[in-house]
Design an enzyme around this catalytic site. Structure first.
Site, PDB file in Angstrom:
ATOM      1  N   LYS A  75     -11.723  -3.629  -6.881  1.00  0.00           N
ATOM      2  CA  LYS A  75     -12.196  -2.293  -7.215  1.00  0.00           C
ATOM      3  C   LYS A  75     -11.075  -1.383  -7.665  1.00  0.00           C
ATOM      4  O   LYS A  75     -11.260  -0.497  -8.481  1.00  0.00           O
ATOM      5  CB  LYS A  75     -12.871  -1.656  -5.989  1.00  0.00           C
ATOM      6  CG  LYS A  75     -14.286  -2.067  -5.841  1.00  0.00           C
ATOM      7  CD  LYS A  75     -15.012  -1.146  -4.891  1.00  0.00           C
ATOM      8  CE  LYS A  75     -15.309   0.180  -5.555  1.00  0.00           C
ATOM      9  NZ  LYS A  75     -16.027   1.101  -4.663  1.00  0.00           N
ATOM     10  N   LYS A 130      -6.862 -10.510 -10.075  1.00  0.00           N
ATOM     11  CA  LYS A 130      -8.053 -10.826  -9.296  1.00  0.00           C
ATOM     12  C   LYS A 130      -9.041  -9.659  -9.358  1.00  0.00           C
ATOM     13  O   LYS A 130      -8.635  -8.505  -9.510  1.00  0.00           O
ATOM     14  CB  LYS A 130      -7.697 -11.208  -7.846  1.00  0.00           C
ATOM     15  CG  LYS A 130      -7.435 -10.079  -6.898  1.00  0.00           C
ATOM     16  CD  LYS A 130      -7.456 -10.556  -5.430  1.00  0.00           C
ATOM     17  CE  LYS A 130      -7.583  -9.350  -4.512  1.00  0.00           C
ATOM     18  NZ  LYS A 130      -7.754  -9.644  -3.120  1.00  0.00           N
ATOM     19  N   LYS A 190       0.818  -1.207   0.000  1.00  0.00           N
ATOM     20  CA  LYS A 190       0.000   0.000   0.000  1.00  0.00           C
ATOM     21  C   LYS A 190       0.853   1.259   0.000  1.00  0.00           C
ATOM     22  O   LYS A 190       0.482   2.253  -0.622  1.00  0.00           O
ATOM     23  CB  LYS A 190      -0.973   0.008   1.179  1.00  0.00           C
ATOM     24  CG  LYS A 190      -2.118  -0.972   0.985  1.00  0.00           C
ATOM     25  CD  LYS A 190      -3.309  -0.630   1.847  1.00  0.00           C
ATOM     26  CE  LYS A 190      -4.477  -1.564   1.529  1.00  0.00           C
ATOM     27  NZ  LYS A 190      -5.600  -1.411   2.461  1.00  0.00           N
TER      28      LYS A 190
HETATM   29  P1  AMP Z   1     -10.840  -6.136  -0.173  1.00  0.00           P
HETATM   30  O1  AMP Z   1     -11.972  -5.311  -0.668  1.00  0.00           O
HETATM   31  O2  AMP Z   1      -9.846  -6.489  -1.256  1.00  0.00           O
HETATM   32  O3  AMP Z   1     -10.201  -5.604   1.076  1.00  0.00           O
HETATM   33  O4  AMP Z   1     -11.456  -7.552   0.244  1.00  0.00           O
HETATM   34  C1  AMP Z   1     -12.462  -7.749   1.218  1.00  0.00           C
HETATM   35  C2  AMP Z   1     -12.700  -9.243   1.353  1.00  0.00           C
HETATM   36  O5  AMP Z   1     -13.123  -9.830   0.099  1.00  0.00           O
HETATM   37  C3  AMP Z   1     -11.452 -10.032   1.776  1.00  0.00           C
HETATM   38  O6  AMP Z   1     -11.828 -11.028   2.698  1.00  0.00           O
HETATM   39  C4  AMP Z   1     -10.948 -10.664   0.494  1.00  0.00           C
HETATM   40  O7  AMP Z   1     -10.265 -11.872   0.727  1.00  0.00           O
HETATM   41  C5  AMP Z   1     -12.225 -10.880  -0.308  1.00  0.00           C
HETATM   42  N1  AMP Z   1     -11.952 -10.704  -1.761  1.00  0.00           N
HETATM   43  C6  AMP Z   1     -11.615  -9.555  -2.367  1.00  0.00           C
HETATM   44  N2  AMP Z   1     -11.446  -9.718  -3.705  1.00  0.00           N
HETATM   45  C7  AMP Z   1     -11.668 -11.041  -3.945  1.00  0.00           C
HETATM   46  C8  AMP Z   1     -11.655 -11.851  -5.140  1.00  0.00           C
HETATM   47  N3  AMP Z   1     -11.397 -11.329  -6.335  1.00  0.00           N
HETATM   48  N4  AMP Z   1     -11.955 -13.174  -5.005  1.00  0.00           N
HETATM   49  C9  AMP Z   1     -12.248 -13.708  -3.800  1.00  0.00           C
HETATM   50  N5  AMP Z   1     -12.276 -13.000  -2.647  1.00  0.00           N
HETATM   51  C10 AMP Z   1     -11.988 -11.689  -2.700  1.00  0.00           C
END
Ligand code: AMP
Ligand code: TRP
Length: 329
Positions: free
Chosen positions: A199, A196, A109
């Protein structure tokens, strides 16, 4: 009953990756465990942000989680439980500087920040983020923490902090929380299946769980399928991702039919995409309807979440009271 704690930052829209990787699992866990789920707005202050947007996003995350089936009595807003920050301070005093500087999320980050803007300030809040996360977990004496693999290091740190605290203050006070992983693999970006779904990649890379029908159909229709390498005998990542989404939506009949078409070499991408779009709409339409109902009753729902946060706060306050005693405060 074993205790589960998890949390999500108020990033705006919940996308498919968040749903299959986290939220869906939360909803299921509620049947088996005593669950506490937080919308962690203090964490969102660690990167540059707009205060008005933060407040909006916090409530909209609450509404979306409720629409997905998270029970209101299990849900709280982190800043309504200020004990988290007090415990974070105390835990920071048993966590070494060296440990925090090894955290890869901090490195990623802070790099991201300086790539975007050379003069950007990397806040010490960003550095301290994992200690606040440890406080989120330990304050409720959580046995299990459902998270993605990317949070492994933070969870390990939470265990180390618990251990060090217990050792320093000579009491087996904090238990050692364990991760609970979801079975769903990473959902990939439809526009660039080498990454992956996230956003931060931009709008065309994620499917908003609360998007409308036309939007979802359009996004699935334009999903990248072939990467150009037709000679490869392996399924391309884009096609594999579409199959994974079908499976995650529990459309096993369509999945098996289309998979046998793939194996016999007769698969056409249009019907695969149509099946995926249909599956997603069947999944999300009820969520969207519930979301609209919740927003129409915004006032009451906000009052209920303030109540549930106050209830949850009384548990956090008990922990902090005991911790203060142990620490000589
Ligand atoms: P984030 O918005 O990236 O902080 O993710 C929030 C939650 O969603 C975390 O528990 C991540 O592991 C899960 N997550 C985020 N992106 C993905 C993805 N593309 N596939 C599966 N899980 C995800
Ligand atoms: N750091 C987590 C993430 O990026 C969010 C989070 C904050 C969290 N506090 C937590 C997750 C406590 C589990 C438990 O997804």
């Amino acid at each position: 009953m074993k205790r589960v704690l998890s949390a999500i930052q108020p990033t705006g829209d919940i996308h498919l990756g968040n749903y299959f990787g986290a939220v869906q699992n939360w909803v299921k866990l509620q049947e088996q465990y005593q669950c506490t789920f937080g919308v962690v707005d203090y964490h969102s202050m660690t990167m540059p942000y707009d205060p008005k947007k933060l407040k909006e996003n916090t409530w909209s995350m609450v509404f979306q989680l409720l629409a997905c089936g998270v029970k209101k009595e299990n849900l709280f807003i982190q800043s309504m439980v200020p004990e988290h920050t007090e415990l974070a301070w105390i835990l920071g005093c048993v966590c070494s500087y060296g440990e925090l500087s090894r955290m890869t999320q901090f490195k990623d980050k802070s790099e991201q920040l300086s790539e975007k803007d050379k003069d950007a300030v990397v806040s010490s809040g960003l550095f301290y983020y994992p200690v606040l996360q440890a406080a989120d977990i330990l304050i409720y004496h959580a046995d299990y923490v459902p998270v993605g693999k990317d949070q492994d290091q933070h969870l390990e740190l939470s265990r180390n902090i618990a251990q060090r605290f217990n050792h320093q203050f000579k009491k087996e006070y904090f238990i050692h929380p364990e991760a609970l992983y979801t079975e769903t693999p990473k959902i990939l970006s439809l526009a660039d299946p080498s990454k992956k779904m996230s956003k931060s990649l931009g709008e065309k890379h994620y499917i908003n769980l609360f998007g409308d029908e036309a939007m979802i159909r359009k996004q699935v229709k334009s999903a990248v399928t072939d990467t150009g390498d037709l000679s490869s005998s392996e399924m391309s990542p884009g096609v594999k991702n579409l199959f994974e989404i079908l499976k995650a939506c529990e459309r096993m009949e369509a999945y098996q039919q289309l998979m046998s078409d793939y194996k016999s070499g007769s698969l056409k991408y249009a019907p695969l995409k149509e099946a995926v779009a249909d599956a997603l709409l069947a999944l999300t339409t009820p969520f969207r309807q519930r979301y609209l109902e919740i927003v129409a009753n915004k006032k009451e729902v906000k009052a209920e979440i303030k109540d549930s946060s106050a209830q949850i706060r009384s548990r956090a306050a008990q922990t902090v009271k005991e911790v203060r005693e142990l620490c000589g405060l």
